[in-house]
Scaffold this motif. Structure first.
Motif, short mmCIF file in Angstrom:
data_model
loop_
_atom_site.label_atom_id
_atom_site.label_comp_id
_atom_site.label_asym_id
_atom_site.label_seq_id
_atom_site.Cartn_x
_atom_site.Cartn_y
_atom_site.Cartn_z
N LEU A 78 -12.69 -2.10 5.96
CA LEU A 78 -13.11 -0.90 5.23
C LEU A 78 -14.61 -0.93 4.92
O LEU A 78 -15.30 0.09 5.05
N ILE A 125 -7.98 5.31 2.02
CA ILE A 125 -7.67 3.89 2.26
C ILE A 125 -7.89 3.08 0.99
O ILE A 125 -7.04 2.25 0.61
N SER A 164 -5.31 3.80 -1.67
CA SER A 164 -4.02 3.25 -1.24
C SER A 164 -3.96 1.75 -1.52
O SER A 164 -2.93 1.22 -1.94
#
Length: 247
Positions: A33, A64, A67
């Motif tokens: 990420l 993302i 989450s």
């Protein structure tokens, strides 16, 4: 002495969590990420400040990241209930036990934020020649460098408040809270980027994870404080309703 024992217990639980396969997967996803955010999203910006703004306002990045925060929160809750239930039993009441879970969830997610920020900042420093941007942010009377500090602080506070709300909801619905969060994540997908915000009180949560152009920075600051207060009221109400129902 009590604080020392608490810190020791937190360290034991933290050591346990960071040595699980789940944490290793999360850590790997965090590296990916951070690389994605720096090289794919912020690559066109010529300084670190503007890169961070682009990265943390991009919908897919936030999907993302949020989450992962949800996953961390559920992991903490399930770990306490399954592996460290003996620690909670020693508490004076179920309220005190829940407070311990909330406190540790905050600590765990703050540590995660620090790890992520250090990674992104390190990658930005490697690939960017300039660190600070002196240009004004949108139509505000502050620079982008000042705005990103405000934005990241708000980002953390709102995310942590949502995490606390998830901890409370977990006590009632367990892993079913994922469905509530799926709705929230879908909102990040459909909510328009660069949305104009005309009202000072904006209770649309997605508004605080993207570019929202208020009339002035003071308007955005006021809206942010009011929204954070709104979430805090939900947290306090949920906390008291949870135990009122059990009486």
């Amino acid at each position: 002495m009590r604080m020392k024992n608490r810190m020791h217990n937190y360290k034991v639980i933290l050591d346990y969590l960071t040595n699980t396969e789940k944490f290793k997967i999360v850590f790997l996803l965090t590296i990916i990420l951070a690389v994605y955010g720096t090289l794919a999203l912020g690559i066109n910006e010529n300084n670190v400040t503007d890169s961070l703004i682009v990265i943390f306002q991009f919908p897919f990045f936030n999907i993302i990241l949020l989450s992962i925060i949800l996953f961390n929160t559920i992991t903490v809750c399930s770990t306490f209930s399954k592996e460290f239930d003996y620690y909670l039993i020693r508490k004076k009441s179920k309220k005190d036990a829940l407070k311990e879970i909330i406190i540790f969830t905050i600590i765990y997610n703050i540590i995660y934020f620090i790890i992520l920020y250090v990674m992104i900042l390190s990658f930005c420093l490697i690939f960017k020649g300039k660190i600070i941007s002196n240009k004004a942010y949108l139509n505000y009377s502050i620079t982008s460098s000042v705005y990103i500090i405000f934005y990241l602080i708000r980002y953390i506070i709102i995310t942590l408040l949502i995490s606390i709300l998830n901890v409370i909801l977990y006590q009632k619905w367990r892993e079913k809270i994922i469905w509530f969060n799926i709705f929230f994540i879908i909102g990040l997908i459909v909510y328009p980027v660069n949305a104009g915000a005309k009202s000072i009180l904006n209770i649309i949560p997605w508004n605080y994870f993207t570019t929202s152009n208020y009339l002035t920075f003071i308007n955005e600051l006021t809206s942010s404080l009011l929204f954070a207060g709104f979430i805090e009221i939900l947290v306090i109400t949920g906390f008291h309703l949870l135990f009122k129902e059990r009486i």
